[in-house]
Scaffold this motif. Structure first.
Motif, PDB file in Angstrom:
ATOM      1  N   MET A   1       0.779  -1.298  -0.029  1.00 33.41           N
ATOM      2  CA  MET A   1       0.155   0.072  -0.081  1.00 33.41           C
ATOM      3  C   MET A   1       0.748   1.222  -0.112  1.00 33.41           C
ATOM      4  SD  MET A   1      -3.146  -0.898  -0.239  1.00 33.41           S
ATOM      5  CE  MET A   1      -2.793  -2.144  -1.214  1.00 33.41           C
ATOM      6  N   GLU A   2       1.907   1.144   0.805  1.00 34.58           N
ATOM      7  CA  GLU A   2       2.959   2.386   0.762  1.00 34.58           C
ATOM      8  C   GLU A   2       3.476   2.492  -0.595  1.00 34.58           C
ATOM      9  OE1 GLU A   2       5.782   1.918   3.821  1.00 34.58           O
ATOM     10  OE2 GLU A   2       4.707   2.454   5.324  1.00 34.58           O
ATOM     11  N   PHE A   3       3.733   1.456  -1.462  1.00 35.18           N
ATOM     12  CA  PHE A   3       4.281   1.632  -2.806  1.00 35.18           C
ATOM     13  C   PHE A   3       3.300   2.148  -3.599  1.00 35.18           C
ATOM     14  CE2 PHE A   3       4.787  -0.305  -6.926  1.00 35.18           C
ATOM     15  CZ  PHE A   3       5.863   0.210  -7.257  1.00 35.18           C
ATOM     16  N   ILE A   4       1.947   1.747  -3.449  1.00 32.82           N
ATOM     17  CA  ILE A   4       0.915   2.023  -4.242  1.00 32.82           C
ATOM     18  C   ILE A   4       0.702   3.465  -3.968  1.00 32.82           C
ATOM     19  CG2 ILE A   4      -1.534   1.855  -4.846  1.00 32.82           C
ATOM     20  CD1 ILE A   4      -1.299  -1.218  -4.500  1.00 32.82           C
ATOM     21  N   TYR A   5       0.358   4.122  -2.888  1.00 35.13           N
ATOM     22  CA  TYR A   5      -0.005   5.258  -2.465  1.00 35.13           C
ATOM     23  C   TYR A   5       1.308   6.384  -2.855  1.00 35.13           C
ATOM     24  CZ  TYR A   5      -4.124   3.698  -0.383  1.00 35.13           C
ATOM     25  OH  TYR A   5      -5.418   3.128  -0.415  1.00 35.13           O
ATOM     26  N   GLY A   6       2.519   5.719  -2.871  1.00 36.63           N
ATOM     27  CA  GLY A   6       3.759   6.623  -3.186  1.00 36.63           C
ATOM     28  C   GLY A   6       3.830   6.787  -4.624  1.00 36.63           C
ATOM     29  N   LEU A   7       3.302   6.153  -5.456  1.00 40.96           N
ATOM     30  CA  LEU A   7       3.135   6.440  -6.777  1.00 40.96           C
ATOM     31  C   LEU A   7       2.560   7.825  -7.145  1.00 40.96           C
ATOM     32  CD1 LEU A   7       2.364   3.031  -8.551  1.00 40.96           C
ATOM     33  CD2 LEU A   7       4.657   4.053  -8.183  1.00 40.96           C
ATOM     34  N   SER A   8       3.316   8.805  -7.890  1.00 34.70           N
ATOM     35  CA  SER A   8       2.429   9.909  -8.223  1.00 34.70           C
ATOM     36  C   SER A   8       2.110  10.039  -9.677  1.00 34.70           C
ATOM     37  CB  SER A   8       3.346  11.173  -7.996  1.00 34.70           C
ATOM     38  OG  SER A   8       4.844  11.054  -8.390  1.00 34.70           O
TER      39      SER A   8
END
Length: 63
Positions: free
Chosen positions: A55-62
Motif C-alpha cells: 500500500m505504501e508503494f501504491i500510494y507513493g506512486l505519483s
C-alpha cells in the motif's frame, strides 16, 4: 426433586464418565497451543507487513 436428580446426574457424569487428561497430557497440549498461536501470529504479522509495504508503494506512486 428434579433439580436434585439433575445435579446428581451431572456430578456422576463428571466423576465417572469423563476421562480427564493427565498433567503431562495437559502440559503437552498447552505447549502445542502456545506454539501454534505464535506461528499463526507471526504469519499474520508477515502478511500484514507485506500489505503495508504494498500500500505504501501504491500510494507513493505519483501520476
Amino acid at each position: 426433586m428434579k433439580l436434585f436428580g439433575a445435579l446428581k446426574a451431572s456430578y456422576d457424569e463428571l466423576v465417572y464418565k469423563v476421562s480427564w487428561p493427565t498433567q503431562k497430557q495437559l502440559i503437552n497440549s498447552a505447549v502445542l497451543v502456545l506454539i501454534a498461536s505464535i506461528i499463526i501470529a507471526a504469519f499474520i504479522w508477515i502478511v500484514d507487513e507485506f500489505f503495508n509495504l504494498l500500500m505504501e508503494f501504491i500510494y507513493g506512486l505519483s501520476f
